[in-house]
Design a protein around this motif. Structure first.
Motif: not given
Length: 447
Positions: A46-48, A88-89, A433-436, A441-445
């Motif tokens: 939510x915050x991101x 993811x690709x 599907x959303x979670x992966x 996306x979170x990992x990228x910042x």
């Protein structure tokens, strides 16, 4: 901003930013309905602003396509590529050549592709493209000239590690061949930049069968989860193209009885079942690019219903395999009244929002296209792998991999969609599907 996230406010923002795009609004609403509650429960998403970011394509490319017809006339069409998400690709998704193609339809397809590709577990992002060009009625030379002109523009935006298009409605083996040939000439290299290629130049076995076979495998997994078998089930299918025919073929092999197929003019009802010989006849009929499903009824002496869809026929399972929004609220009521117990989408978004509510409200198992028809893109991803490794797997190995992927997708739907009474496959597919993608996306910042 994100503390007040609600479905209503979220959709208001989507519609405001994307006016006049009803198909895209519908696709986003269907996903958001199940994903917004999940996002609210997970503050990091939510915050991101992850869901807000996922509904905006990375980029939308529009270009002019100028080509010459056989009479020497200059013709102009519009081309598109919507590169939706590559978290993811590389972007991956089909090209559609049809007069109905517009930005709303391509954005809906690209958005759906994000979740579908994520569910396959393969490292592929999501994109979609095409043109309002209609290949029907065109000569091979005209189609070739159009494809070459189209690729002359598209070549700047794609590549084996950037964006790998495939076929879709109106883009079959002929079109892919012309497109790939032009890419190879312009890029001056031989790479797996398109999937659905001919076997002679890097294509994969089982690719043309994959979407239809995968839908049948998904149904088999659904029934097994309930302790049932596919054998003996009566199946009604719409469509008579690649997806419908190969779905019918696999359903027969798994013990089901297929009694209908259709095209834009009507449907046939063969109470004795469409067997292997009859399927081969339809493949030849449709392969000529001029045959109609009515010819089948005349040849085999079965019922033909002009101007109608097959949803009024008594059945255990229905497979809408033609096009978006072909199964509406009244069709869903007819299926419920006729004893249908499961609807498995072979096409992309073929059931309207109102139709879905009727089905799920009456206890009908409903498998959304992003899960049930993911077999096509799964084998496209496997084609990319084969191209990268410079090898070719056997049909048996590929079909085994396809079945395993569809079973894995089913397992994810069960994991995230299990409820008190039965599995909510829409919620399961959307959240899984959303979670992966969201985690990547979170990992990228955050920005």
């Amino acid at each position: 901003m994100y503390r007040d996230l609600s479905l209503e406010k979220f959709m208001q923002g989507v519609i405001r930013r994307n006016p006049g795009e009803p198909e895209f609004h519908q696709a986003v609403h269907e996903v958001a309905e199940s994903v917004v509650p999940y996002v609210i429960q997970h503050p990091a998403y939510r915050e991101a602003g992850i869901l807000e970011r996922m509904t905006e394509p990375d980029r939308t490319i529009m270009f002019r396509v100028v080509w010459e017809d056989d009479a020497g006339n200059i013709r102009v069409n519009r081309g598109y590529r919507v590169q939706f998400n590559n978290a993811i690709g590389p972007y991956k998704g089909g090209l559609r050549f049809h007069p109905s193609v517009n930005l709303s339809i391509l954005k809906f397809l690209g958005f759906e592709q994000t979740f579908k590709n994520s569910l396959t577990t393969l490292p592929i992002g999501a994109g979609k493209g095409g043109s309002d060009f209609d290949p029907k009625g065109k000569s091979d030379r005209e189609v070739m000239r159009f494809c070459q002109a189209f690729m002359t523009e598209l070549v700047h935006y794609i590549g084996p590690n950037i964006d790998v298009p495939a076929g879709d409605i109106g883009v079959g083996a002929r079109e892919i061949s012309f497109l790939f040939g032009q890419y190879k000439r312009m890029a001056r290299e031989f790479t797996g930049v398109l999937t659905g290629k001919g076997l002679e130049y890097g294509g994969s076995l089982v690719r043309k069968e994959a979407t239809g076979y995968g839908a049948a495998f998904f149904l088999e997994a659904m029934l097994h989860h309930r302790g049932e078998q596919l054998e003996g089930k009566t199946c009604v299918l719409s469509g008579s193209g690649n997806v419908a025919l190969h779905c019918a073929e696999k359903l027969r092999q798994l013990g089901g009885t297929v009694v209908t197929l259709s095209d834009s003019a009507g449907f046939v009802y063969d109470k004795d079942g469409i067997d292997e010989e009859k399927l081969e006849y339809i493949k030849v009929l449709k392969g000529e690019r001029r045959g109609r499903i009515a010819d089948y009824a005349e040849r085999y002496g079965c019922e033909y219903h002009a101007g109608k869809a097959p949803w009024g026929v008594a059945c255990d399972v229905a497979f809408p395999c033609a096009t978006q929004n072909e199964l509406d609220q009244q069709d869903a009521r007819d299926l419920v009244a006729n004893g249908c117990r499961a609807v498995v989408e072979g096409a992309n978004m073929p059931t309207t929002v109102e139709g879905i509510k009727v089905l799920t409200g009456n206890g009908v198992l409903y498998a959304p296209g992003k899960a049930a028809n993911a077999g096509g893109v799964a084998v496209s991803g496997l084609e990319m792998t084969q191209n990268s490794m410079r090898l070719a797997w056997s049909a048996e190995e590929l079909e085994g991999r396809l079945k395993a992927i569809m079973q894995d997708i089913h397992g994810k739907c069960v994991e995230y969609g299990s409820g008190d009474e039965q599995v909510d496959y829409v919620k399961g597919a959307n959240v899984a599907g959303f979670r992966k993608v969201a985690d990547a996306m979170l990992a990228y910042g955050a920005v």
